[in-house]
Design a protein around this motif. Sequence first.
Motif, PDB file in Angstrom:
ATOM      1  N   ASP A   9      47.572  39.435  37.634  1.00 43.57           N
ATOM      2  CA  ASP A   9      46.871  38.984  36.421  1.00 43.57           C
ATOM      3  C   ASP A   9      45.592  38.231  36.798  1.00 43.57           C
ATOM      4  O   ASP A   9      44.534  38.408  36.201  1.00 43.57           O
ATOM      5  CB  ASP A   9      47.777  38.081  35.592  1.00 43.57           C
ATOM      6  N   ALA A  10      45.698  37.363  37.841  1.00 41.52           N
ATOM      7  CA  ALA A  10      44.523  36.582  38.241  1.00 41.52           C
ATOM      8  C   ALA A  10      43.411  37.501  38.745  1.00 41.52           C
ATOM      9  O   ALA A  10      42.247  37.347  38.372  1.00 41.52           O
ATOM     10  CB  ALA A  10      44.906  35.577  39.322  1.00 41.52           C
ATOM     11  N   TYR A  11      43.813  38.503  39.566  1.00 41.42           N
ATOM     12  CA  TYR A  11      42.816  39.392  40.177  1.00 41.42           C
ATOM     13  C   TYR A  11      42.247  40.378  39.160  1.00 41.42           C
ATOM     14  O   TYR A  11      41.041  40.504  39.002  1.00 41.42           O
ATOM     15  CB  TYR A  11      43.458  40.156  41.344  1.00 41.42           C
ATOM     16  N   THR A  12      43.104  41.036  38.405  1.00 45.15           N
ATOM     17  CA  THR A  12      42.587  42.050  37.462  1.00 45.15           C
ATOM     18  C   THR A  12      41.831  41.393  36.311  1.00 45.15           C
ATOM     19  O   THR A  12      40.870  41.950  35.807  1.00 45.15           O
ATOM     20  CB  THR A  12      43.752  42.903  36.897  1.00 45.15           C
ATOM     21  N   GLY A  13      42.236  40.170  35.958  1.00 49.62           N
ATOM     22  CA  GLY A  13      41.541  39.460  34.878  1.00 49.62           C
ATOM     23  C   GLY A  13      40.398  38.599  35.381  1.00 49.62           C
ATOM     24  O   GLY A  13      39.727  37.928  34.589  1.00 49.62           O
ATOM     25  N   ASP A  14      40.156  38.626  36.714  1.00 50.56           N
ATOM     26  CA  ASP A  14      39.113  37.783  37.342  1.00 50.56           C
ATOM     27  C   ASP A  14      39.202  36.359  36.815  1.00 50.56           C
ATOM     28  O   ASP A  14      38.224  35.789  36.316  1.00 50.56           O
ATOM     29  CB  ASP A  14      37.714  38.364  37.109  1.00 50.56           C
ATOM     30  N   PHE A  15      40.362  35.778  36.985  1.00 45.59           N
ATOM     31  CA  PHE A  15      40.645  34.422  36.504  1.00 45.59           C
ATOM     32  C   PHE A  15      39.557  33.447  36.945  1.00 45.59           C
ATOM     33  O   PHE A  15      39.201  33.407  38.121  1.00 45.59           O
ATOM     34  CB  PHE A  15      42.019  33.982  37.041  1.00 45.59           C
ATOM     35  N   ILE A  16      39.024  32.704  36.027  1.00 43.62           N
ATOM     36  CA  ILE A  16      37.965  31.686  36.151  1.00 43.62           C
ATOM     37  C   ILE A  16      36.629  32.269  36.598  1.00 43.62           C
ATOM     38  O   ILE A  16      35.671  31.532  36.787  1.00 43.62           O
ATOM     39  CB  ILE A  16      38.345  30.492  37.076  1.00 43.62           C
ATOM     40  N   GLY A  17      36.564  33.606  36.701  1.00 47.23           N
ATOM     41  CA  GLY A  17      35.282  34.201  37.114  1.00 47.23           C
ATOM     42  C   GLY A  17      34.174  33.903  36.128  1.00 47.23           C
ATOM     43  O   GLY A  17      33.007  33.779  36.510  1.00 47.23           O
ATOM     44  N   GLY A  18      34.539  33.729  34.857  1.00 47.64           N
ATOM     45  CA  GLY A  18      33.497  33.533  33.846  1.00 47.64           C
ATOM     46  C   GLY A  18      32.949  32.122  33.783  1.00 47.64           C
ATOM     47  O   GLY A  18      31.921  31.877  33.152  1.00 47.64           O
ATOM     48  N   TRP A  19      33.629  31.188  34.455  1.00 50.97           N
ATOM     49  CA  TRP A  19      33.206  29.794  34.285  1.00 50.97           C
ATOM     50  C   TRP A  19      31.932  29.459  35.024  1.00 50.97           C
ATOM     51  O   TRP A  19      31.327  28.402  34.792  1.00 50.97           O
ATOM     52  CB  TRP A  19      34.325  28.823  34.682  1.00 50.97           C
ATOM     53  N   VAL A  78      39.525  23.847  27.016  1.00 51.41           N
ATOM     54  CA  VAL A  78      38.407  23.006  27.450  1.00 51.41           C
ATOM     55  C   VAL A  78      37.249  23.871  27.923  1.00 51.41           C
ATOM     56  O   VAL A  78      36.093  23.698  27.522  1.00 51.41           O
ATOM     57  CB  VAL A  78      38.831  22.058  28.594  1.00 51.41           C
ATOM     58  N   MET A  79      37.573  24.851  28.771  1.00 50.61           N
ATOM     59  CA  MET A  79      36.489  25.631  29.377  1.00 50.61           C
ATOM     60  C   MET A  79      35.809  26.523  28.348  1.00 50.61           C
ATOM     61  O   MET A  79      34.584  26.667  28.353  1.00 50.61           O
ATOM     62  CB  MET A  79      37.010  26.439  30.566  1.00 50.61           C
ATOM     63  N   HIS A  80      36.588  27.075  27.411  1.00 52.02           N
ATOM     64  CA  HIS A  80      35.947  27.887  26.358  1.00 52.02           C
ATOM     65  C   HIS A  80      35.079  27.018  25.461  1.00 52.02           C
ATOM     66  O   HIS A  80      33.957  27.389  25.100  1.00 52.02           O
ATOM     67  CB  HIS A  80      37.012  28.621  25.534  1.00 52.02           C
ATOM     68  N   GLY A 109      49.454  24.457  47.376  1.00 49.89           N
ATOM     69  CA  GLY A 109      49.649  25.785  47.922  1.00 49.89           C
ATOM     70  C   GLY A 109      48.551  26.752  47.593  1.00 49.89           C
ATOM     71  O   GLY A 109      48.713  27.971  47.764  1.00 49.89           O
ATOM     72  N   ILE A 110      47.412  26.238  47.150  1.00 53.75           N
ATOM     73  CA  ILE A 110      46.264  27.105  46.871  1.00 53.75           C
ATOM     74  C   ILE A 110      45.037  26.503  47.564  1.00 53.75           C
ATOM     75  O   ILE A 110      45.147  25.562  48.341  1.00 53.75           O
ATOM     76  CB  ILE A 110      46.019  27.265  45.353  1.00 53.75           C
ATOM     77  N   ILE A 111      43.875  27.088  47.268  1.00 53.77           N
ATOM     78  CA  ILE A 111      42.608  26.535  47.773  1.00 53.77           C
ATOM     79  C   ILE A 111      41.696  26.359  46.557  1.00 53.77           C
ATOM     80  O   ILE A 111      42.012  26.848  45.466  1.00 53.77           O
ATOM     81  CB  ILE A 111      41.940  27.462  48.815  1.00 53.77           C
ATOM     82  N   PRO A 112      40.555  25.669  46.701  1.00 55.05           N
ATOM     83  CA  PRO A 112      39.624  25.597  45.576  1.00 55.05           C
ATOM     84  C   PRO A 112      39.246  26.995  45.081  1.00 55.05           C
ATOM     85  O   PRO A 112      39.115  27.925  45.884  1.00 55.05           O
ATOM     86  CB  PRO A 112      38.406  24.885  46.179  1.00 55.05           C
ATOM     87  N   GLY A 113      39.090  27.129  43.761  1.00 51.09           N
ATOM     88  CA  GLY A 113      38.806  28.475  43.235  1.00 51.09           C
ATOM     89  C   GLY A 113      37.595  28.540  42.332  1.00 51.09           C
ATOM     90  O   GLY A 113      37.240  29.595  41.813  1.00 51.09           O
ATOM     91  N   ILE A 146      28.820  28.165  33.339  1.00 47.24           N
ATOM     92  CA  ILE A 146      28.515  26.745  33.097  1.00 47.24           C
ATOM     93  C   ILE A 146      27.445  26.287  34.090  1.00 47.24           C
ATOM     94  O   ILE A 146      26.507  25.584  33.747  1.00 47.24           O
ATOM     95  CB  ILE A 146      29.800  25.898  33.208  1.00 47.24           C
ATOM     96  N   ALA A 147      27.555  26.785  35.323  1.00 50.06           N
ATOM     97  CA  ALA A 147      26.549  26.444  36.340  1.00 50.06           C
ATOM     98  C   ALA A 147      25.220  27.122  36.013  1.00 50.06           C
ATOM     99  O   ALA A 147      24.182  26.706  36.506  1.00 50.06           O
ATOM    100  CB  ALA A 147      27.019  26.897  37.721  1.00 50.06           C
ATOM    101  N   GLY A 148      25.259  28.118  35.131  1.00 45.79           N
ATOM    102  CA  GLY A 148      24.029  28.831  34.755  1.00 45.79           C
ATOM    103  C   GLY A 148      23.290  28.194  33.587  1.00 45.79           C
ATOM    104  O   GLY A 148      22.253  28.692  33.168  1.00 45.79           O
ATOM    105  N   PHE A 149      23.782  27.052  33.116  1.00 54.39           N
ATOM    106  CA  PHE A 149      23.111  26.327  32.017  1.00 54.39           C
ATOM    107  C   PHE A 149      21.707  25.951  32.484  1.00 54.39           C
ATOM    108  O   PHE A 149      21.559  25.323  33.545  1.00 54.39           O
ATOM    109  CB  PHE A 149      23.928  25.078  31.673  1.00 54.39           C
ATOM    110  N   ARG A 150      20.659  26.360  31.754  1.00 56.85           N
ATOM    111  CA  ARG A 150      19.287  26.224  32.283  1.00 56.85           C
ATOM    112  C   ARG A 150      18.690  24.848  32.083  1.00 56.85           C
ATOM    113  O   ARG A 150      17.797  24.426  32.834  1.00 56.85           O
ATOM    114  CB  ARG A 150      18.378  27.286  31.647  1.00 56.85           C
ATOM    115  N   LYS A 151      19.167  24.120  31.075  1.00 56.08           N
ATOM    116  CA  LYS A 151      18.609  22.787  30.830  1.00 56.08           C
ATOM    117  C   LYS A 151      19.267  21.794  31.786  1.00 56.08           C
ATOM    118  O   LYS A 151      20.303  22.074  32.366  1.00 56.08           O
ATOM    119  CB  LYS A 151      18.829  22.384  29.369  1.00 56.08           C
ATOM    120  N   PRO A 152      18.676  20.622  31.978  1.00 54.06           N
ATOM    121  CA  PRO A 152      19.269  19.647  32.890  1.00 54.06           C
ATOM    122  C   PRO A 152      20.579  19.093  32.363  1.00 54.06           C
ATOM    123  O   PRO A 152      20.701  18.829  31.162  1.00 54.06           O
ATOM    124  CB  PRO A 152      18.201  18.559  32.997  1.00 54.06           C
ATOM    125  N   ILE A 153      21.563  18.982  33.259  1.00 51.15           N
ATOM    126  CA  ILE A 153      22.874  18.437  32.885  1.00 51.15           C
ATOM    127  C   ILE A 153      23.336  17.510  33.995  1.00 51.15           C
ATOM    128  O   ILE A 153      23.354  17.872  35.166  1.00 51.15           O
ATOM    129  CB  ILE A 153      23.896  19.552  32.601  1.00 51.15           C
TER     130      ILE A 153
END
Length: 257
Positions: free
Chosen positions: A77-87, A32-34, A135-139, A90-97
């Motif tokens: 894996d989460a830390y070295t791969g910066d899990f979800i760091g690239g998402w 979905v995210m890709h 057992g986690i927090i928002p990420g 989506i917030a950088g989309f310049r047009k209105p959404i």
Amino acid sequence: MAYETLLIDQRDRVVVITLNRPQALNALNSTVMHELADALASMERDAGVGAVVLTGSEKAFAAGADIKEMQSLNFVDAYTGDFIGGWDKIAGFRKPIIAAVSGFALGGGCELAMMCDFIIASKTAKFGQPEITLGIIPGMGGSQRLTRAVGKAKAMDLCLTGRMMDAAEAESAGLVARVVDAERLLDEAVEAAAKIASFSLPAVLMAKEAVNRSFEQTLAEGLRFERRLFHSLFATEDQKEGMGAFVEKRKPQFRNK
Ligand SMILES: CCCCCCCCCCCCC[C@H](O)CC(=O)SCCNC(=O)CCNC(=O)[C@H](O)C(C)(C)COP(=O)(O)OP(=O)(O)OC[C@H]1O[C@@H](n2cnc3c(N)ncnc32)[C@H](O)[C@@H]1OP(=O)(O)O
């Protein structure tokens, strides 16, 4: 382009993206995210797209990250791969959404809606950051954007208790711009997007950039930033067209110049 987890519908200068994993309440997995990142990149380049509406099903905008896919993830894996760091792109989309939310917008689903410029919710919408129950927090920005949207008290309440808030509470708290009947949701969002897409694109992009910049700097710096963008728009043909149309009592025809 055909996507596995998204439906794309273009209506003049507005594109409606519908998250399409109903079997999992639109849980956000890597596919979905890709696909969403790919679709938005394409729309960013497409001069025929003036605004985007992101929506889901009547039961769920998105019920969060895909827990089944995330369950086996480990710290290294989460830390070295910066899990979800690239998402955040989506917030950088310049047009209105615009996020058109019906049903559940939980965890990553609430975070995805908050990455959009504003949320129009149906009366059935329910928002929350229930990560603590797992057992986690928002990420993906939940503790940051929610706090800026609704204030510490309610953000802390939702993040610590994992409870949901309904559309009325979300609107009164400042998370949601408008609440409408479920059957009106998509029309309301598309009408808003079409109105925005009818304005001068450089002015629309600058309005979005200026509002978002208010989270990133001091008031004095933000006022200066806003003023410089305001000054720059007097170099556009659209400013002359817009003010000329008002004086001549006619509808402006903006040409994004
Ligand atoms: C290596 C991982 C790759 C992932 C990369 C891409 C990730 C992009 C986003 C990352 C964001 C991460 C940061 C984020 O802050 C973390 C989270 O979002 S954690 C998840 C938070 N969400 C939740 O905790 C909600 C979980 N769901 C529920 O509580 C309930 O489903 C509900 C929403 C209250 C609805 O309840 P019901 O009406 O009873 O419906 P069901 O529970 O029976 O659900 C129907 C069906 O959908 C499946 N499902 C629902 N939610 C999820 C989910 N989040 N992940 C996966 N599947 C989900 C549910 O299992 C049912 O399926 P079935 O069992 O019938 O097969």
